[in-house]
Design an enzyme around this catalytic site. Structure first.
Site, PDB file in Angstrom:
ATOM      1  N   TYR A 142       0.826  -1.224   0.000  1.00  0.00           N
ATOM      2  CA  TYR A 142       0.000   0.000   0.000  1.00  0.00           C
ATOM      3  C   TYR A 142       0.850   1.260   0.000  1.00  0.00           C
ATOM      4  O   TYR A 142       0.395   2.327  -0.412  1.00  0.00           O
ATOM      5  CB  TYR A 142      -0.882   0.050   1.256  1.00  0.00           C
ATOM      6  CG  TYR A 142      -2.164  -0.724   1.155  1.00  0.00           C
ATOM      7  CD1 TYR A 142      -2.157  -2.097   0.987  1.00  0.00           C
ATOM      8  CD2 TYR A 142      -3.390  -0.073   1.267  1.00  0.00           C
ATOM      9  CE1 TYR A 142      -3.334  -2.803   0.921  1.00  0.00           C
ATOM     10  CE2 TYR A 142      -4.565  -0.779   1.202  1.00  0.00           C
ATOM     11  CZ  TYR A 142      -4.542  -2.139   1.035  1.00  0.00           C
ATOM     12  OH  TYR A 142      -5.719  -2.847   0.968  1.00  0.00           O
ATOM     13  N   ASP A 225      -2.922 -18.367   1.085  1.00  0.00           N
ATOM     14  CA  ASP A 225      -3.958 -19.083   0.323  1.00  0.00           C
ATOM     15  C   ASP A 225      -4.611 -20.159   1.200  1.00  0.00           C
ATOM     16  O   ASP A 225      -5.833 -20.296   1.255  1.00  0.00           O
ATOM     17  CB  ASP A 225      -3.404 -19.659  -0.997  1.00  0.00           C
ATOM     18  CG  ASP A 225      -2.043 -20.324  -0.857  1.00  0.00           C
ATOM     19  OD1 ASP A 225      -1.464 -20.301   0.249  1.00  0.00           O
ATOM     20  OD2 ASP A 225      -1.551 -20.877  -1.867  1.00  0.00           O
ATOM     21  N   ASP A 249      -6.420  -6.985   4.568  1.00  0.00           N
ATOM     22  CA  ASP A 249      -7.574  -6.369   3.911  1.00  0.00           C
ATOM     23  C   ASP A 249      -8.490  -7.466   3.355  1.00  0.00           C
ATOM     24  O   ASP A 249      -9.693  -7.479   3.598  1.00  0.00           O
ATOM     25  CB  ASP A 249      -7.077  -5.455   2.777  1.00  0.00           C
ATOM     26  CG  ASP A 249      -8.210  -4.773   2.043  1.00  0.00           C
ATOM     27  OD1 ASP A 249      -9.150  -4.304   2.708  1.00  0.00           O
ATOM     28  OD2 ASP A 249      -8.165  -4.723   0.798  1.00  0.00           O
ATOM     29  N   ASP A 253     -12.369  -9.022   4.956  1.00  0.00           N
ATOM     30  CA  ASP A 253     -13.654  -9.033   4.236  1.00  0.00           C
ATOM     31  C   ASP A 253     -14.182 -10.460   4.143  1.00  0.00           C
ATOM     32  O   ASP A 253     -15.386 -10.700   4.266  1.00  0.00           O
ATOM     33  CB  ASP A 253     -13.512  -8.467   2.805  1.00  0.00           C
ATOM     34  CG  ASP A 253     -13.808  -6.965   2.718  1.00  0.00           C
ATOM     35  OD1 ASP A 253     -13.455  -6.242   3.669  1.00  0.00           O
ATOM     36  OD2 ASP A 253     -14.398  -6.530   1.704  1.00  0.00           O
TER      37      ASP A 253
HETATM   38  C1  IPM Z   1     -10.291  -0.933   4.073  1.00  0.00           C
HETATM   39  C2  IPM Z   1     -10.388  -0.427   2.645  1.00  0.00           C
HETATM   40  C3  IPM Z   1      -9.178   0.417   2.314  1.00  0.00           C
HETATM   41  C4  IPM Z   1      -7.971  -0.490   2.406  1.00  0.00           C
HETATM   42  C5  IPM Z   1      -9.210   1.130   0.946  1.00  0.00           C
HETATM   43  C6  IPM Z   1     -10.461   1.922   0.746  1.00  0.00           C
HETATM   44  C7  IPM Z   1      -8.016   2.006   0.774  1.00  0.00           C
HETATM   45  O1  IPM Z   1     -10.573  -1.477   1.757  1.00  0.00           O
HETATM   46  O2  IPM Z   1     -10.209  -0.117   4.994  1.00  0.00           O
HETATM   47  O3  IPM Z   1     -10.320  -2.154   4.282  1.00  0.00           O
HETATM   48  O4  IPM Z   1      -7.680  -1.251   1.468  1.00  0.00           O
HETATM   49  O5  IPM Z   1      -7.293  -0.426   3.441  1.00  0.00           O
HETATM   50 MN    MN Z   2     -10.941  -3.369   2.742  1.00  0.00          MN
END
Ligand code: IPM
Ligand code: MN
Ligand code: NAD
Length: 362
Positions: A142, A225, A249, A253
């Site tokens: 990042y 993975d 990240d 999710d």
């Molecule tokens: C998160 C988001 C951010 C990230 C993006 C919007 C930059 O996906 O906070 O998880 O990847 O950190």
């Molecule tokens: Mn995210």
């Protein structure tokens, strides 16, 4: 508390304003706060031509804690598509994390009992899940030095220093120690891609060395993975997962679905000192923005983390979490959680917020 805590509110874009205003109402029931609202992301680009201004950084630095909604949306993506040098909303979020030194992103994943059948995964897989993703937040790909484009090629550099890995590893081991007790013994799982990436080999070496300082903590490694697979096949076996920025990240999710919806997952971004930033894991959900149907619970639960980790108001934090639990037990569901099962009522943001407020007011 004699002094009124100052909370900077950064609603951002898309559903950001809807979910943060709901959370502000809830927090106002539990403390005497001064709120200061500022623009970030696309909203700031529209007003100031940049996603984060110095004034906002300064306001955050001077606050007791920051509550953020989400940033981004198709409007600004389109601007970048036609002009690659146009500002991106996401720069605002990355910028504030970096400026405040928020290297540790804590993303707890603990499904509410009432939502055990809201996940597409079977209940027997999810039961007992109570894990914490500790995501490194200010390094890795990042923040690589050389994110750049040629005519038909692009580069993103991934770099990690020993010091960056050591400090996030310590956060993970300390968190595991804090979470232990009862029949839970501390466990840390480090996730990397050490079979391919040099940064991951440094990550594995460094985390392994820090693990020696915590001999009572069970410690293991997974390649990312495999970790992604194990997270859905036996999530209850994890305790603390520590991983780099990009893997964290993605895995967070993924783990959100254990709780029934991305709209349920809160987070805290913390540094060594100074204010923390509290935000839901999800984004600005442009597909449902402005419709009054966004799930505000991830933001309210981030508000609970703000109270506990940001302001030391642990019992008030528990009050918020219990109110959310009560509303879910009563069957109220925003569309992202609604399954049509008996006892569920489909509601919008406003109704679920009212219900949380009523729970708190008794
Ligand atoms: C998160 C988001 C951010 C990230 C993006 C919007 C930059 O996906 O906070 O998880 O990847 O950190
Ligand atoms: Mn995210
Ligand atoms: P997203 O998280 O915004 O949405 C993914 C899906 O989940 C969508 O279908 C959305 O409707 C749903 N969803 C998310 N939050 C919800 C909620 N609270 N209630 C109900 N449903 C919800 O991810 P995306 O669509 O990939 O990204 C949209 C924008 O958000 C992009 O510009 C992205 O960069 C940005 N983003 C910002 C953050 C942040 O600010 N922290 C995080 C992730 C993505």
């Amino acid at each position: 508390m004699t002094e009124q805590p100052l909370i900077v509110l950064l609603p951002g874009d898309g559903i950001g304003p809807e979910i943060t205003s709901a959370t502000r109402e809830v927090l106002d029931l539990l403390g005497d706060f001064i709120w200061e609202e500022h623009l970030i992301g696309g909203a700031s680009i529209d007003e100031h031509g940049q996603a984060l201004t110095d004034e906002v950084v300064q306001a955050c630095r001077e606050s007791s804690a920051v509550l953020l909604g989400a940033v981004g949306g198709p409007k600004w993506d389109a601007a970048v598509a036609s002009d690659p040098s146009a500002p991106r909303p996401e720069q605002g979020l990355l910028g504030i994390r970096k400026e405040l030194g928020l290297f540790a992103n804590l993303r707890p994943v603990k499904p509410f009992a009432a939502l055990l059948d809201a996940s597409p995964l079977k209940r027997d897989r999810i039961e007992g899940t109570d894990l914490l993703v500790v995501r490194e937040l200010t390094g890795g790909i990042y923040f690589g030095e050389s994110g750049r484009r040629g005519d038909d090629v692009a580069f993103d550099e991934c770099a990690y220093s020993v010091q960056e890995i050591e400090r996030i590893a310590r956060v993970a081991f300390e968190a595991a120690a804090r979470r232990a007790g009862g029949d839970r013994s501390p466990k840390v799982t480090s996730v990397d891609k050490a079979n391919v990436l040099e940064t991951s080999r440094l990550w594995r070496e460094t985390v392994t060395r820090i693990a020696e300082e915590y001999p009572d903590t069970e410690f293991d490694h997974f390649l990312v993975d495999n970790a992604a697979m194990q997270l859905v096949s036996r999530p209850a076996d994890f305790d603390v997962i520590v991983t780099e920025n990009l893997f964290g990240d993605i895995l967070s999710d993924e783990s959100a679905m254990l709780t029934g919806s991305l709209g349920m997952l809160p987070s805290a971004s913390l540094g060594t000192d100074g204010p923390g930033l509290f935000e839901p894991v999800h984004g600005s959900a442009p597909d449902i923005a402005g419709q009054g149907i966004a799930n505000p619970l991830a933001t309210m639960l981030s508000g609970a983390m703000l109270l506990r980790d940001g302001l030391g108001m642990a019992s008030e934090a528990t009050t918020v979490e219990e109110a959310v639990d009560g509303v879910l037990r009563a069957g109220l569901r925003t569309p992202d959680l609604y399954t049509g099962a008996e006892g569920e009522t489909e509601v919008g943001t406003e109704e679920v917020t009212r219900a949380v407020i009523e729970q708190i007011q008794g």
